[in-house]
Design a protein around this motif. Structure first.
Motif, PDB file in Angstrom:
ATOM      1  N   GLN A 311      82.572  19.763  15.736  1.00 22.95           N
ATOM      2  CA  GLN A 311      83.327  20.760  16.480  1.00 22.95           C
ATOM      3  C   GLN A 311      82.869  20.890  17.926  1.00 22.95           C
ATOM      4  O   GLN A 311      83.638  21.333  18.783  1.00 22.95           O
ATOM      5  CB  GLN A 311      83.219  22.118  15.780  1.00 22.95           C
ATOM      6  CG  GLN A 311      83.868  22.156  14.389  1.00 22.95           C
ATOM      7  CD  GLN A 311      85.320  21.730  14.414  1.00 22.95           C
ATOM      8  OE1 GLN A 311      85.665  20.638  13.983  1.00 22.95           O
ATOM      9  NE2 GLN A 311      86.186  22.566  14.940  1.00 22.95           N
ATOM     10  N   ASN A 312      81.637  20.492  18.220  1.00 19.32           N
ATOM     11  CA  ASN A 312      81.138  20.671  19.590  1.00 19.32           C
ATOM     12  C   ASN A 312      81.122  19.380  20.411  1.00 19.32           C
ATOM     13  O   ASN A 312      80.604  19.349  21.527  1.00 19.32           O
ATOM     14  CB  ASN A 312      79.742  21.309  19.584  1.00 19.32           C
ATOM     15  CG  ASN A 312      78.688  20.444  18.893  1.00 19.32           C
ATOM     16  OD1 ASN A 312      78.832  19.233  18.776  1.00 19.32           O
ATOM     17  ND2 ASN A 312      77.616  21.081  18.435  1.00 19.32           N
ATOM     18  N   GLY A 313      81.690  18.308  19.858  1.00 12.36           N
ATOM     19  CA  GLY A 313      81.805  17.060  20.611  1.00 12.36           C
ATOM     20  C   GLY A 313      80.596  16.155  20.559  1.00 12.36           C
ATOM     21  O   GLY A 313      80.577  15.098  21.194  1.00 12.36           O
ATOM     22  N   SER A 314      79.584  16.516  19.759  1.00 12.26           N
ATOM     23  CA  SER A 314      78.351  15.719  19.699  1.00 12.26           C
ATOM     24  C   SER A 314      78.580  14.311  19.177  1.00 12.26           C
ATOM     25  O   SER A 314      77.831  13.392  19.500  1.00 12.26           O
ATOM     26  CB  SER A 314      77.315  16.424  18.814  1.00 12.26           C
ATOM     27  OG  SER A 314      76.896  17.643  19.389  1.00 12.26           O
ATOM     28  N   ILE A 315      79.638  14.126  18.331  1.00 16.40           N
ATOM     29  CA  ILE A 315      79.859  12.826  17.698  1.00 16.40           C
ATOM     30  C   ILE A 315      80.853  11.948  18.454  1.00 16.40           C
ATOM     31  O   ILE A 315      81.135  10.830  18.033  1.00 16.40           O
ATOM     32  CB  ILE A 315      80.337  13.006  16.243  1.00 16.40           C
ATOM     33  CG1 ILE A 315      81.694  13.743  16.209  1.00 16.40           C
ATOM     34  CG2 ILE A 315      79.286  13.726  15.414  1.00 16.40           C
ATOM     35  CD1 ILE A 315      82.355  13.761  14.843  1.00 16.40           C
ATOM     36  N   ASN A 316      81.385  12.437  19.563  1.00 16.59           N
ATOM     37  CA  ASN A 316      82.341  11.652  20.340  1.00 16.59           C
ATOM     38  C   ASN A 316      81.660  10.469  21.007  1.00 16.59           C
ATOM     39  O   ASN A 316      80.435  10.413  21.098  1.00 16.59           O
ATOM     40  CB  ASN A 316      83.007  12.527  21.401  1.00 16.59           C
ATOM     41  CG  ASN A 316      83.808  13.668  20.790  1.00 16.59           C
ATOM     42  OD1 ASN A 316      84.094  13.673  19.596  1.00 16.59           O
ATOM     43  ND2 ASN A 316      84.158  14.638  21.616  1.00 16.59           N
ATOM     44  N   LEU A 317      82.436   9.535  21.522  1.00 17.99           N
ATOM     45  CA  LEU A 317      81.868   8.348  22.172  1.00 17.99           C
ATOM     46  C   LEU A 317      80.920   8.706  23.306  1.00 17.99           C
ATOM     47  O   LEU A 317      79.957   7.977  23.577  1.00 17.99           O
ATOM     48  CB  LEU A 317      82.983   7.436  22.695  1.00 17.99           C
ATOM     49  CG  LEU A 317      83.750   6.594  21.678  1.00 17.99           C
ATOM     50  CD1 LEU A 317      84.805   5.753  22.375  1.00 17.99           C
ATOM     51  CD2 LEU A 317      82.815   5.711  20.854  1.00 17.99           C
ATOM     52  N   ASP A 318      81.176   9.826  23.986  1.00 17.15           N
ATOM     53  CA  ASP A 318      80.305  10.252  25.076  1.00 17.15           C
ATOM     54  C   ASP A 318      79.389  11.393  24.652  1.00 17.15           C
ATOM     55  O   ASP A 318      78.780  12.059  25.497  1.00 17.15           O
ATOM     56  CB  ASP A 318      81.121  10.662  26.301  1.00 17.15           C
ATOM     57  CG  ASP A 318      82.090  11.809  26.001  1.00 17.15           C
ATOM     58  OD1 ASP A 318      82.199  12.208  24.815  1.00 17.15           O
ATOM     59  OD2 ASP A 318      82.739  12.300  26.947  1.00 17.15           O
ATOM     60  N   GLY A 319      79.255  11.620  23.332  1.00 15.54           N
ATOM     61  CA  GLY A 319      78.421  12.699  22.828  1.00 15.54           C
ATOM     62  C   GLY A 319      76.970  12.269  22.658  1.00 15.54           C
ATOM     63  O   GLY A 319      76.595  11.136  22.962  1.00 15.54           O
ATOM     64  N   ILE A 320      76.156  13.183  22.126  1.00 17.65           N
ATOM     65  CA  ILE A 320      74.732  12.887  21.960  1.00 17.65           C
ATOM     66  C   ILE A 320      74.481  11.916  20.811  1.00 17.65           C
ATOM     67  O   ILE A 320      73.482  11.204  20.789  1.00 17.65           O
ATOM     68  CB  ILE A 320      73.907  14.173  21.760  1.00 17.65           C
ATOM     69  CG1 ILE A 320      74.371  14.916  20.490  1.00 17.65           C
ATOM     70  CG2 ILE A 320      73.975  15.069  22.980  1.00 17.65           C
ATOM     71  CD1 ILE A 320      73.477  16.077  20.120  1.00 17.65           C
ATOM     72  N   LEU A 321      75.391  11.858  19.838  1.00 18.57           N
ATOM     73  CA  LEU A 321      75.275  10.900  18.736  1.00 18.57           C
ATOM     74  C   LEU A 321      76.670  10.426  18.321  1.00 18.57           C
ATOM     75  O   LEU A 321      77.271  10.955  17.387  1.00 18.57           O
ATOM     76  CB  LEU A 321      74.564  11.519  17.519  1.00 18.57           C
ATOM     77  CG  LEU A 321      74.363  10.526  16.368  1.00 18.57           C
ATOM     78  CD1 LEU A 321      73.307   9.481  16.725  1.00 18.57           C
ATOM     79  CD2 LEU A 321      73.967  11.246  15.081  1.00 18.57           C
ATOM     80  N   PRO A 322      77.201   9.425  19.009  1.00 13.40           N
ATOM     81  CA  PRO A 322      78.513   8.899  18.637  1.00 13.40           C
ATOM     82  C   PRO A 322      78.500   8.321  17.221  1.00 13.40           C
ATOM     83  O   PRO A 322      77.578   7.585  16.850  1.00 13.40           O
ATOM     84  CB  PRO A 322      78.761   7.802  19.677  1.00 13.40           C
ATOM     85  CG  PRO A 322      77.867   8.158  20.825  1.00 13.40           C
ATOM     86  CD  PRO A 322      76.651   8.762  20.199  1.00 13.40           C
ATOM     87  N   ILE A 323      79.509   8.662  16.437  1.00  8.57           N
ATOM     88  CA  ILE A 323      79.674   8.087  15.100  1.00  8.57           C
ATOM     89  C   ILE A 323      81.125   7.633  14.932  1.00  8.57           C
ATOM     90  O   ILE A 323      81.995   8.001  15.714  1.00  8.57           O
ATOM     91  CB  ILE A 323      79.298   9.077  13.964  1.00  8.57           C
ATOM     92  CG1 ILE A 323      80.322  10.228  13.875  1.00  8.57           C
ATOM     93  CG2 ILE A 323      77.885   9.622  14.151  1.00  8.57           C
ATOM     94  CD1 ILE A 323      80.171  11.085  12.617  1.00  8.57           C
ATOM     95  N   SER A 324      81.362   6.839  13.895  1.00 10.20           N
ATOM     96  CA  SER A 324      82.721   6.334  13.608  1.00 10.20           C
ATOM     97  C   SER A 324      83.329   5.740  14.873  1.00 10.20           C
ATOM     98  O   SER A 324      84.497   5.976  15.189  1.00 10.20           O
ATOM     99  CB  SER A 324      83.611   7.456  13.053  1.00 10.20           C
ATOM    100  OG  SER A 324      83.023   8.069  11.933  1.00 10.20           O
ATOM    101  N   THR A 325      82.547   4.950  15.580  1.00  8.57           N
ATOM    102  CA  THR A 325      82.947   4.514  16.919  1.00  8.57           C
ATOM    103  C   THR A 325      84.120   3.541  16.924  1.00  8.57           C
ATOM    104  O   THR A 325      84.749   3.339  17.966  1.00  8.57           O
ATOM    105  CB  THR A 325      81.760   3.888  17.671  1.00  8.57           C
ATOM    106  OG1 THR A 325      81.290   2.731  16.957  1.00  8.57           O
ATOM    107  CG2 THR A 325      80.621   4.887  17.825  1.00  8.57           C
ATOM    108  N   PHE A 326      84.411   2.927  15.794  1.00  6.60           N
ATOM    109  CA  PHE A 326      85.596   2.066  15.670  1.00  6.60           C
ATOM    110  C   PHE A 326      86.607   2.677  14.696  1.00  6.60           C
ATOM    111  O   PHE A 326      87.538   2.015  14.263  1.00  6.60           O
ATOM    112  CB  PHE A 326      85.206   0.672  15.199  1.00  6.60           C
ATOM    113  CG  PHE A 326      84.536  -0.169  16.264  1.00  6.60           C
ATOM    114  CD1 PHE A 326      85.266  -1.060  17.035  1.00  6.60           C
ATOM    115  CD2 PHE A 326      83.175  -0.053  16.514  1.00  6.60           C
ATOM    116  CE1 PHE A 326      84.658  -1.830  18.014  1.00  6.60           C
ATOM    117  CE2 PHE A 326      82.551  -0.812  17.492  1.00  6.60           C
ATOM    118  CZ  PHE A 326      83.298  -1.707  18.250  1.00  6.60           C
ATOM    119  N   GLY A 327      86.392   3.935  14.351  1.00 11.35           N
ATOM    120  CA  GLY A 327      87.309   4.634  13.444  1.00 11.35           C
ATOM    121  C   GLY A 327      86.692   5.030  12.123  1.00 11.35           C
ATOM    122  O   GLY A 327      87.258   5.835  11.389  1.00 11.35           O
TER     123      GLY A 327
END
Length: 389
Positions: A311-327
């Protein structure tokens, strides 16, 4: 263990995830093996490890290791099939890693392959349900989404989390899949669409559940320290597999992925890092609540707050811990026993800087964790980018 050889990734390959009605299991595997061999410049591996979970039931095919070895032109080469439910592909990587570390072989071909479309409807649901405890869960008709729903319902109650607070995991996965040509679903979704999605097994909805599909992925790993791309080599710095009870009612705490925690902790120790040093991760996001619990188990966030990262954007590509980076499983698709190999292919390209529009900036350490049977098996790998310039 200090005298054991290091293990490097020399080549990768994968197919588009989807419904491959017009191609056989062996042909699908070959489509991933070809680019893996070509990019590695290794003509023949010493051994082949195949991750597959459902071929005996859906494709009426056993001994898939021998099938693929023969079809790929390696008749006579040591080959074996590894099965650990959804973690089959990751477990195959683990076995190849151990074989190279032992010094018995120097190169291995790892293949993950699954053909879900070799059967349809209830036959597929029943086969997947075989990953649960047959006597205590399967006998009562419990399916994989139903188990996830039980866990999610308890998570929501225990931590006071509304169902729509898991939406960020799916929104992020679909956004990243939109620029992945191998993804099954490349459509962007909104939080509102998530909240209006029909239920699979309440509170798990359609957008909360990964689509089961066909796919194949392959890795060539070796003890030879060679660049994956000019100036960069990719090392498997940690590898660990752990287990928990198969039936969720036998677990001390259904809101803790104990095997995932133990596996991650062991992999960190081998790599001599901690969770704060991981730059990018591929987590087993088959269901949103599994993603939250896996993030907690791996030490990225405190217990009961994994959902906040979505919810806070931490997992986005530009977040502190990107996950599911290809989906991730959610939008790239969940090709069963091939999933764990896909994860490692994807984070290899992140570390190598070859992820294109899905690239995470300046990634040096990566984690891939795959689960089988609602967390009964957990396999964690830590990868490191080594600058060889």
């Amino acid at each position: 263990m200090t005298d054991c050889p290091s293990v490097f990734i020399a080549g990768t390959g994968c197919t588009k995830v989807g419904e491959h009605w017009d191609i056989s299991l062996r042909h699908l595997a070959w489509e991933a093996v070809k680019p893996a061999l070509a990019s590695s410049m290794i003509k023949k591996p010493d051994a082949i490890y195949v991750g597959n979970m459902l071929a005996p039931r859906l494709s009426q095919q056993q001994n898939v290791g021998a099938l693929i070895a023969d079809f790929c032109g390696f008749r006579g080469t040591e080959a074996i099939t590894i099965e650990a439910a959804g973690a089959s592909g990751a477990a195959a990587v683990r076995q190849a890693f151990l074989a190279i570390r032992s010094g018995e072989i120097s190169t291995a071909l790892v293949v993950g392959v699954e053909k879900m479309t070799d059967a349809v409807g209830a036959d597929v649901t029943t086969a997947i349900a075989g990953g649960a405890d047959s006597d205590w869960e399967g006998a009562h008709g419990v399916t994989a989404p139903a188990i996830a729903a039980l866990i999610m319902r308890r998570y929501m109650y225990e931590y006071g989390v509304p169902a729509d607070q898991f939406s960020g995991f799916s929104v992020n996965a679909h956004k990243n899949a939109a620029t992945n040509s191998n993804a099954m679903f490349r459509n962007i979704i909104s939080e509102e669409q998530y909240s209006r999605a029909p239920m699979v097994s309440s509170p798990v909805n359609v957008f909360d559940s990964a689509p089961d599909a066909d796919g194949a992925s392959a890795l060539v790993i070796t003890s030879l320290n060679r660049d994956f791309v000019p100036g960069k080599s990719i090392r498997i710095a940690g590898s660990s597999l752990s287990t928990d009870s198969l039936a969720i009612h036998d677990r001390n705490d259904i809101l803790s992925f104990s095997a995932a925690h133990t596996s991650a902790r062991s992999a960190y120790k081998q790599a001599c890092i901690d969770s704060n040093q991981v730059d990018v991760a591929e987590i087993y996001d088959r269901f949103g609540v599994y993603t939250a619990m896996s993030l907690e188990a791996c030490g990225f966030v405190d217990r009961g707050s994994g959902w906040e990262m979505a919810q806070n954007g931490s997992i986005n590509l530009d977040g502190i811990l990107p996950i599911s980076t290809f989906g991730g499983l959610k939008a790239r698709g969940n090709p069963g026993g091939a999933t764990g190999v896909y994860q490692i292919v994807e984070i290899t390209h992140q570390l190598a800087g070859t992820a294109g529009k899905n690239q995470v900036s300046d990634a040096k350490w990566a984690l891939a964790q795959c689960l089988g049977s609602s967390g009964a098996t957990a396999v964690t790998h830590i990868l490191q980018m080594i600058d060889s310039r």
